[in-house]
Design a protein around this motif. Structure first.
Motif, PDB file in Angstrom:
ATOM      1  N   THR A   1       4.907 -15.262   0.761  1.00  0.00           N
ATOM      2  CA  THR A   1       4.081 -14.755  -0.329  1.00  0.00           C
ATOM      3  C   THR A   1       4.008 -13.242  -0.222  1.00  0.00           C
ATOM      4  O   THR A   1       4.048 -12.683   0.857  1.00  0.00           O
ATOM      5  N   THR A   2       3.896 -12.597  -1.368  1.00  0.00           N
ATOM      6  CA  THR A   2       3.764 -11.150  -1.363  1.00  0.00           C
ATOM      7  C   THR A   2       2.296 -10.781  -1.292  1.00  0.00           C
ATOM      8  O   THR A   2       1.433 -11.496  -1.812  1.00  0.00           O
ATOM      9  N   GLN A   3       2.030  -9.691  -0.639  1.00  0.00           N
ATOM     10  CA  GLN A   3       0.671  -9.198  -0.541  1.00  0.00           C
ATOM     11  C   GLN A   3       0.645  -7.776  -1.071  1.00  0.00           C
ATOM     12  O   GLN A   3       1.655  -7.088  -1.079  1.00  0.00           O
ATOM     13  N   GLY A   4      -0.516  -7.340  -1.491  1.00  0.00           N
ATOM     14  CA  GLY A   4      -0.636  -5.959  -1.909  1.00  0.00           C
ATOM     15  C   GLY A   4      -1.025  -5.821  -3.366  1.00  0.00           C
ATOM     16  O   GLY A   4      -1.425  -6.767  -4.022  1.00  0.00           O
ATOM     17  N   ILE A   5      -0.864  -4.618  -3.854  1.00  0.00           N
ATOM     18  CA  ILE A   5      -1.331  -4.307  -5.207  1.00  0.00           C
ATOM     19  C   ILE A   5      -0.318  -4.663  -6.276  1.00  0.00           C
ATOM     20  O   ILE A   5      -0.632  -4.662  -7.447  1.00  0.00           O
ATOM     21  N   GLY A   6       0.906  -4.951  -5.904  1.00  0.00           N
ATOM     22  CA  GLY A   6       1.953  -5.148  -6.887  1.00  0.00           C
ATOM     23  C   GLY A   6       2.110  -6.554  -7.414  1.00  0.00           C
ATOM     24  O   GLY A   6       3.114  -6.870  -8.027  1.00  0.00           O
ATOM     25  N   LYS A   7       1.154  -7.416  -7.199  1.00  0.00           N
ATOM     26  CA  LYS A   7       1.290  -8.810  -7.641  1.00  0.00           C
ATOM     27  C   LYS A   7       1.429  -8.935  -9.150  1.00  0.00           C
ATOM     28  O   LYS A   7       2.255  -9.663  -9.651  1.00  0.00           O
ATOM     29  N   ASP A   8       0.601  -8.222  -9.886  1.00  0.00           N
ATOM     30  CA  ASP A   8       0.599  -8.375 -11.330  1.00  0.00           C
ATOM     31  C   ASP A   8       0.974  -7.093 -12.067  1.00  0.00           C
ATOM     32  O   ASP A   8       0.863  -7.017 -13.277  1.00  0.00           O
ATOM     33  N   PHE A   9       1.435  -6.085 -11.355  1.00  0.00           N
ATOM     34  CA  PHE A   9       1.779  -4.811 -11.978  1.00  0.00           C
ATOM     35  C   PHE A   9       3.144  -4.365 -11.492  1.00  0.00           C
ATOM     36  O   PHE A   9       3.398  -4.302 -10.300  1.00  0.00           O
ATOM     37  N   ASP A  10       4.026  -4.039 -12.414  1.00  0.00           N
ATOM     38  CA  ASP A  10       5.378  -3.607 -12.068  1.00  0.00           C
ATOM     39  C   ASP A  10       5.557  -2.157 -12.517  1.00  0.00           C
ATOM     40  O   ASP A  10       5.647  -1.873 -13.712  1.00  0.00           O
ATOM     41  N   PHE A  11       5.587  -1.242 -11.545  1.00  0.00           N
ATOM     42  CA  PHE A  11       5.709   0.172 -11.876  1.00  0.00           C
ATOM     43  C   PHE A  11       7.029   0.481 -12.577  1.00  0.00           C
ATOM     44  O   PHE A  11       7.078   1.331 -13.456  1.00  0.00           O
ATOM     45  N   GLU A  12       8.090  -0.201 -12.214  1.00  0.00           N
ATOM     46  CA  GLU A  12       9.391   0.047 -12.844  1.00  0.00           C
ATOM     47  C   GLU A  12       9.340  -0.237 -14.348  1.00  0.00           C
ATOM     48  O   GLU A  12       9.850   0.533 -15.148  1.00  0.00           O
ATOM     49  N   LYS A  13       8.714  -1.333 -14.722  1.00  0.00           N
ATOM     50  CA  LYS A  13       8.599  -1.682 -16.142  1.00  0.00           C
ATOM     51  C   LYS A  13       7.733  -0.664 -16.875  1.00  0.00           C
ATOM     52  O   LYS A  13       8.051  -0.259 -17.996  1.00  0.00           O
ATOM     53  N   GLU A  14       6.639  -0.257 -16.241  1.00  0.00           N
ATOM     54  CA  GLU A  14       5.736   0.697 -16.879  1.00  0.00           C
ATOM     55  C   GLU A  14       6.393   2.074 -17.011  1.00  0.00           C
ATOM     56  O   GLU A  14       6.193   2.755 -18.019  1.00  0.00           O
ATOM     57  N   LEU A  15       7.177   2.483 -16.032  1.00  0.00           N
ATOM     58  CA  LEU A  15       7.891   3.756 -16.141  1.00  0.00           C
ATOM     59  C   LEU A  15       8.921   3.697 -17.260  1.00  0.00           C
ATOM     60  O   LEU A  15       9.119   4.683 -17.984  1.00  0.00           O
ATOM     61  N   ALA A  16       9.559   2.550 -17.424  1.00  0.00           N
ATOM     62  CA  ALA A  16      10.526   2.388 -18.505  1.00  0.00           C
ATOM     63  C   ALA A  16       9.844   2.458 -19.878  1.00  0.00           C
ATOM     64  O   ALA A  16      10.443   2.914 -20.852  1.00  0.00           O
ATOM     65  N   LYS A  17       8.588   2.029 -19.950  1.00  0.00           N
ATOM     66  CA  LYS A  17       7.838   2.079 -21.205  1.00  0.00           C
ATOM     67  C   LYS A  17       7.327   3.485 -21.527  1.00  0.00           C
ATOM     68  O   LYS A  17       6.848   3.719 -22.632  1.00  0.00           O
ATOM     69  N   GLY A  18       7.366   4.397 -20.539  1.00  0.00           N
ATOM     70  CA  GLY A  18       6.921   5.764 -20.817  1.00  0.00           C
ATOM     71  C   GLY A  18       5.812   6.265 -19.909  1.00  0.00           C
ATOM     72  O   GLY A  18       5.275   7.341 -20.147  1.00  0.00           O
ATOM     73  N   LEU A  19       5.443   5.517 -18.903  1.00  0.00           N
ATOM     74  CA  LEU A  19       4.431   5.959 -17.956  1.00  0.00           C
ATOM     75  C   LEU A  19       4.978   7.157 -17.184  1.00  0.00           C
ATOM     76  O   LEU A  19       6.089   7.110 -16.660  1.00  0.00           O
ATOM     77  N   THR A  20       4.213   8.244 -17.139  1.00  0.00           N
ATOM     78  CA  THR A  20       4.688   9.432 -16.435  1.00  0.00           C
ATOM     79  C   THR A  20       4.449   9.277 -14.933  1.00  0.00           C
ATOM     80  O   THR A  20       3.663   8.432 -14.499  1.00  0.00           O
ATOM     81  N   ILE A  21       5.116  10.117 -14.168  1.00  0.00           N
ATOM     82  CA  ILE A  21       4.965  10.072 -12.709  1.00  0.00           C
ATOM     83  C   ILE A  21       3.526  10.376 -12.306  1.00  0.00           C
ATOM     84  O   ILE A  21       2.965   9.724 -11.430  1.00  0.00           O
ATOM     85  N   ASP A  22       2.902  11.358 -12.965  1.00  0.00           N
ATOM     86  CA  ASP A  22       1.508  11.692 -12.638  1.00  0.00           C
ATOM     87  C   ASP A  22       0.567  10.535 -12.968  1.00  0.00           C
ATOM     88  O   ASP A  22      -0.356  10.244 -12.210  1.00  0.00           O
TER      89      ASP A  22
END
Length: 62
Positions: free
Chosen positions: A23-44
């Motif tokens: 099982t994975t642990q941590g904050i990334g269970k329900d949030f994918d930074f790669e997908k959000e960056l592709a949608k336009g989320l900035t690095i900051d």
């Protein structure tokens, strides 16, 4: 007997098996930074969001 060992140049490593976490642990269970960056989320924005999620995760663990 000694001559047999001198001429043998083959070296083999022992086989090792590592356990992988099931099982994975941590904050990334329900949030994918790669997908959000592709949608336009900035690095900051990603940096601020990751700090927020880490703080929330840490509080829940304590």
């Amino acid at each position: 007997m000694k001559d047999e060992n001198i001429n043998k140049k083959e070296v083999s490593e022992p086989k090792t098996d590592y356990e992988t976490p099931k099982t994975t642990q941590g904050i990334g269970k329900d949030f994918d930074f790669e997908k959000e960056l592709a949608k336009g989320l900035t690095i900051d924005e990603a940096r601020k969001l990751s700090k927020k999620l880490l703080d929330k995760w840490w509080i829940e663990k304590v």
